[in-house]
Motif scaffolding. Structure first.
Motif, PDB file in Angstrom:
ATOM      1  N   LYS A   1      29.640  -3.441  34.000  1.00 23.67           N
ATOM      2  CA  LYS A   1      30.815  -2.759  34.533  1.00 23.67           C
ATOM      3  C   LYS A   1      30.433  -1.672  35.533  1.00 23.67           C
ATOM      4  O   LYS A   1      31.200  -1.375  36.438  1.00 23.67           O
ATOM      5  CB  LYS A   1      31.624  -2.135  33.403  1.00 23.67           C
ATOM      6  N   GLU A   2      29.257  -1.077  35.336  1.00 19.93           N
ATOM      7  CA  GLU A   2      28.792   0.007  36.197  1.00 19.93           C
ATOM      8  C   GLU A   2      27.307  -0.148  36.472  1.00 19.93           C
ATOM      9  O   GLU A   2      26.568  -0.640  35.626  1.00 19.93           O
ATOM     10  CB  GLU A   2      28.998   1.376  35.545  1.00 19.93           C
ATOM     11  N   VAL A   3      26.900   0.319  37.645  1.00 18.28           N
ATOM     12  CA  VAL A   3      25.492   0.379  38.006  1.00 18.28           C
ATOM     13  C   VAL A   3      25.221   1.799  38.476  1.00 18.28           C
ATOM     14  O   VAL A   3      25.909   2.305  39.365  1.00 18.28           O
ATOM     15  CB  VAL A   3      25.141  -0.619  39.138  1.00 18.28           C
ATOM     16  N   ILE A   4      24.252   2.459  37.871  1.00 24.07           N
ATOM     17  CA  ILE A   4      23.859   3.801  38.283  1.00 24.07           C
ATOM     18  C   ILE A   4      22.674   3.654  39.238  1.00 24.07           C
ATOM     19  O   ILE A   4      21.685   3.024  38.898  1.00 24.07           O
ATOM     20  CB  ILE A   4      23.488   4.678  37.072  1.00 24.07           C
ATOM     21  N   ALA A   5      22.820   4.237  40.432  1.00 25.49           N
ATOM     22  CA  ALA A   5      21.794   4.077  41.458  1.00 25.49           C
ATOM     23  C   ALA A   5      21.552   5.404  42.173  1.00 25.49           C
ATOM     24  O   ALA A   5      22.352   6.326  42.081  1.00 25.49           O
ATOM     25  CB  ALA A   5      22.231   3.016  42.468  1.00 25.49           C
ATOM     26  N   ASP A   6      20.437   5.480  42.896  1.00 26.75           N
ATOM     27  CA  ASP A   6      20.167   6.677  43.686  1.00 26.75           C
ATOM     28  C   ASP A   6      20.737   6.509  45.095  1.00 26.75           C
ATOM     29  O   ASP A   6      21.277   5.471  45.446  1.00 26.75           O
ATOM     30  CB  ASP A   6      18.673   7.001  43.714  1.00 26.75           C
TER      31      ASP A   6
END
Length: 98
Positions: A10-15
């Motif tokens: 559902k979500e992707v945490i990225a820089d």
């Protein structure tokens, strides 16, 4: 890849390095929310206060007024914050959900 393994993403945490329009559009097309700040160069544009530094196109580095080249190669960006994808991402960054 995760969907193929039977996982629902559902979500992707990225820089910031992964906040390109292409990456955000690809994730959104799959129904995935990208949790990433936009690159400051997209938000603020190109640096204008160089204090005597000039960009050496051949070396792809900045050169100081004395003639020394920068320690690291310069990165250049061609995307602008006017892209609808980035404007939508900026709204998300300002939200409580982010």
């Amino acid at each position: 890849m995760a969907n193929e393994a039977g996982m629902e993403v559902k979500e992707v945490i990225a820089d910031k390095a992964n906040s390109s329009r292409e990456n955000i559009d690809n994730m959104n097309a799959q129904g995935i929310q990208v949790v990433s700040r936009l690159s400051s160069s997209l938000i603020n544009g190109k640096r204008t206060d160089n204090k005597g530094f000039e960009f050496n196109k051949d070396a792809q580095m900045y050169q100081c007024p004395v003639g020394e080249l920068a320690v690291r190669k310069a990165k250049t960006f061609s995307e602008r914050i006017k892209e609808p994808t980035h404007l939508k991402q900026m709204e998300f960054e300002a939200s409580d959900e982010f």
